[in-house]
Design a protein around this motif. Sequence first.
Motif, PDB file in Angstrom:
ATOM      1  N   VAL A  65     -26.719  42.602 -24.741  1.00  0.00           N
ATOM      2  CA  VAL A  65     -27.147  41.782 -23.911  1.00  0.00           C
ATOM      3  C   VAL A  65     -25.956  42.107 -23.169  1.00  0.00           C
ATOM      4  CG1 VAL A  65     -28.480  39.958 -23.094  1.00  0.00           C
ATOM      5  CG2 VAL A  65     -28.884  40.976 -25.289  1.00  0.00           C
ATOM      6  N   ALA A  66     -26.632  42.317 -21.332  1.00  0.00           N
ATOM      7  CA  ALA A  66     -25.828  42.710 -20.117  1.00  0.00           C
ATOM      8  C   ALA A  66     -26.081  40.668 -19.792  1.00  0.00           C
ATOM      9  CB  ALA A  66     -25.671  43.288 -20.026  1.00  0.00           C
ATOM     10  N   VAL A  67     -25.445  40.286 -19.129  1.00  0.00           N
ATOM     11  CA  VAL A  67     -26.122  38.912 -18.450  1.00  0.00           C
ATOM     12  C   VAL A  67     -25.914  39.605 -16.155  1.00  0.00           C
ATOM     13  CG1 VAL A  67     -25.025  37.215 -17.257  1.00  0.00           C
ATOM     14  CG2 VAL A  67     -25.087  37.717 -19.723  1.00  0.00           C
ATOM     15  N   VAL A  68     -26.858  39.233 -16.282  1.00  0.00           N
ATOM     16  CA  VAL A  68     -27.287  40.301 -14.741  1.00  0.00           C
ATOM     17  C   VAL A  68     -27.922  38.633 -13.868  1.00  0.00           C
ATOM     18  CG1 VAL A  68     -28.713  40.599 -13.083  1.00  0.00           C
ATOM     19  CG2 VAL A  68     -27.569  42.343 -15.356  1.00  0.00           C
ATOM     20  N   ASP A  69     -27.158  38.883 -12.616  1.00  0.00           N
ATOM     21  CA  ASP A  69     -27.176  38.251 -11.463  1.00  0.00           C
ATOM     22  C   ASP A  69     -28.924  37.703 -11.201  1.00  0.00           C
ATOM     23  OD1 ASP A  69     -27.718  36.632  -9.315  1.00  0.00           O
ATOM     24  OD2 ASP A  69     -26.501  37.735  -8.486  1.00  0.00           O
ATOM     25  N   ILE A  70     -29.458  36.272 -11.320  1.00  0.00           N
ATOM     26  CA  ILE A  70     -31.284  36.722 -11.298  1.00  0.00           C
ATOM     27  C   ILE A  70     -31.304  36.885  -9.882  1.00  0.00           C
ATOM     28  CG2 ILE A  70     -30.736  34.249 -10.260  1.00  0.00           C
ATOM     29  CD1 ILE A  70     -33.981  33.922 -12.066  1.00  0.00           C
ATOM     30  N   GLU A  71     -30.200  36.541  -8.504  1.00  0.00           N
ATOM     31  CA  GLU A  71     -30.853  36.913  -7.683  1.00  0.00           C
ATOM     32  C   GLU A  71     -30.817  38.220  -6.555  1.00  0.00           C
ATOM     33  OE1 GLU A  71     -28.939  35.174  -2.745  1.00  0.00           O
ATOM     34  OE2 GLU A  71     -28.102  34.850  -4.748  1.00  0.00           O
ATOM     35  N   VAL A  95     -30.021  39.157 -19.873  1.00  0.00           N
ATOM     36  CA  VAL A  95     -30.584  38.111 -19.379  1.00  0.00           C
ATOM     37  C   VAL A  95     -30.507  37.798 -18.214  1.00  0.00           C
ATOM     38  CG1 VAL A  95     -28.039  36.873 -20.310  1.00  0.00           C
ATOM     39  CG2 VAL A  95     -30.239  35.936 -20.408  1.00  0.00           C
ATOM     40  N   LEU A  96     -30.727  37.108 -17.313  1.00  0.00           N
ATOM     41  CA  LEU A  96     -30.871  36.064 -16.008  1.00  0.00           C
ATOM     42  C   LEU A  96     -29.764  34.579 -16.185  1.00  0.00           C
ATOM     43  CD1 LEU A  96     -34.489  37.218 -14.915  1.00  0.00           C
ATOM     44  CD2 LEU A  96     -33.399  38.624 -14.964  1.00  0.00           C
ATOM     45  N   ALA A  97     -28.838  35.228 -15.300  1.00  0.00           N
ATOM     46  CA  ALA A  97     -28.105  34.490 -14.663  1.00  0.00           C
ATOM     47  C   ALA A  97     -27.976  33.340 -13.230  1.00  0.00           C
ATOM     48  CB  ALA A  97     -27.012  34.628 -15.902  1.00  0.00           C
ATOM     49  N   ASN A  98     -28.364  32.224 -12.857  1.00  0.00           N
ATOM     50  CA  ASN A  98     -28.288  31.741 -11.502  1.00  0.00           C
ATOM     51  C   ASN A  98     -26.246  32.003 -11.640  1.00  0.00           C
ATOM     52  OD1 ASN A  98     -27.756  30.842  -9.835  1.00  0.00           O
ATOM     53  ND2 ASN A  98     -29.420  29.300  -9.797  1.00  0.00           N
ATOM     54  N   ASP A  99     -26.022  33.180 -11.462  1.00  0.00           N
ATOM     55  CA  ASP A  99     -24.868  33.839 -11.492  1.00  0.00           C
ATOM     56  C   ASP A  99     -23.988  34.715 -10.683  1.00  0.00           C
ATOM     57  OD1 ASP A  99     -21.738  33.257 -11.990  1.00  0.00           O
ATOM     58  OD2 ASP A  99     -21.750  33.283 -14.720  1.00  0.00           O
ATOM     59  N   ARG A 100     -23.969  34.571  -9.234  1.00  0.00           N
ATOM     60  CA  ARG A 100     -23.447  35.557  -8.096  1.00  0.00           C
ATOM     61  C   ARG A 100     -22.021  36.382  -8.906  1.00  0.00           C
ATOM     62  NH1 ARG A 100     -24.305  34.979  -2.616  1.00  0.00           N
ATOM     63  NH2 ARG A 100     -26.358  34.003  -2.732  1.00  0.00           N
ATOM     64  N   SER A 101     -21.544  35.968  -9.751  1.00  0.00           N
ATOM     65  CA  SER A 101     -20.310  36.648 -10.965  1.00  0.00           C
ATOM     66  C   SER A 101     -20.816  37.503 -12.200  1.00  0.00           C
ATOM     67  CB  SER A 101     -19.463  35.751 -11.322  1.00  0.00           C
ATOM     68  OG  SER A 101     -19.760  34.655 -12.304  1.00  0.00           O
TER      69      SER A 101
END
Length: 271
Positions: free
Chosen positions: A232-238, A168-174
């Motif tokens: 599900v893995a949370v992934v940085d969208i950038e 899942v795409l997140a606006n999250d640099r971490s």
Amino acid sequence: MPTLLMAGQSSSQTVSDGVIAEQRKRLAENTDGQGFGPQSPRDIDEVAGKNSNLFQAAPAHTEMNLCNIHFHVGAEHKGGEFTTYAGNGNGHGSGTGYLYDGQLTKKQLKPYKGDVCAAKSRTLVPGDTIEVHFVHTTAKIEPGPTLGACLSDNIMNPQLRVEAQVIVLANDRSAIDFEDMAEVKRLNGYHQAPNIPTNTGMPVQYAGSTTGPSYNEKGSPLQVSWSVRPEVAVVDIESVASWCEENQFAEDHAHGVRNLVLNPQLLSEIK
């Protein structure tokens, strides 16, 4: 969260249940008695299947060559942490599939400035559920664009394995860096993606096929051993945006989703 996850999809793109039912009917008609092997994608939480045209499972992916990495917007498989149906979409693989059942924070869902993997489809946005396919082959090849990179003139019937990870795409640099996840190295004589997640649950392994909406009404002839991780893995969208700008697979957009295969005659038994 489904509305946020499918940002960019308009209601005018959604076909009726009757259209999807007709596609499933044609798939059944076009495969009946034709000798097709088990198909994909499927519900990984349902083990039943009546397709007896089985094949030997491919080796572990660590004993094969990684040949291609690509992804689909909307998980093609259903199960684990991705069971929320996105809807029927346009009938050709867009706006459908399955979504992450969990929640991201308001900060992680903050709109991302700039287009992401939008070369041939809508831009990806925070909250989108993506299914990543790490495709492996027993053929001696170099990793490259399309599934054609997995085949060789010298071995016409290589064994194929797909390691699937829903993200899942997140606006999250971490969050997880996708460029790290998709890094390719040569290990023990094989092309490998050594950073495929190992902490997203025991993969569900089953015999299936290639996927994609081009097979909504016909069977896929390729035999594939699948390993689908249920978490599900949370992934940085950038990081996904950066990967789409430059990667050795020439991937610059998210692919469409094949209808979930429900016909027991087209499914293998998960043992």
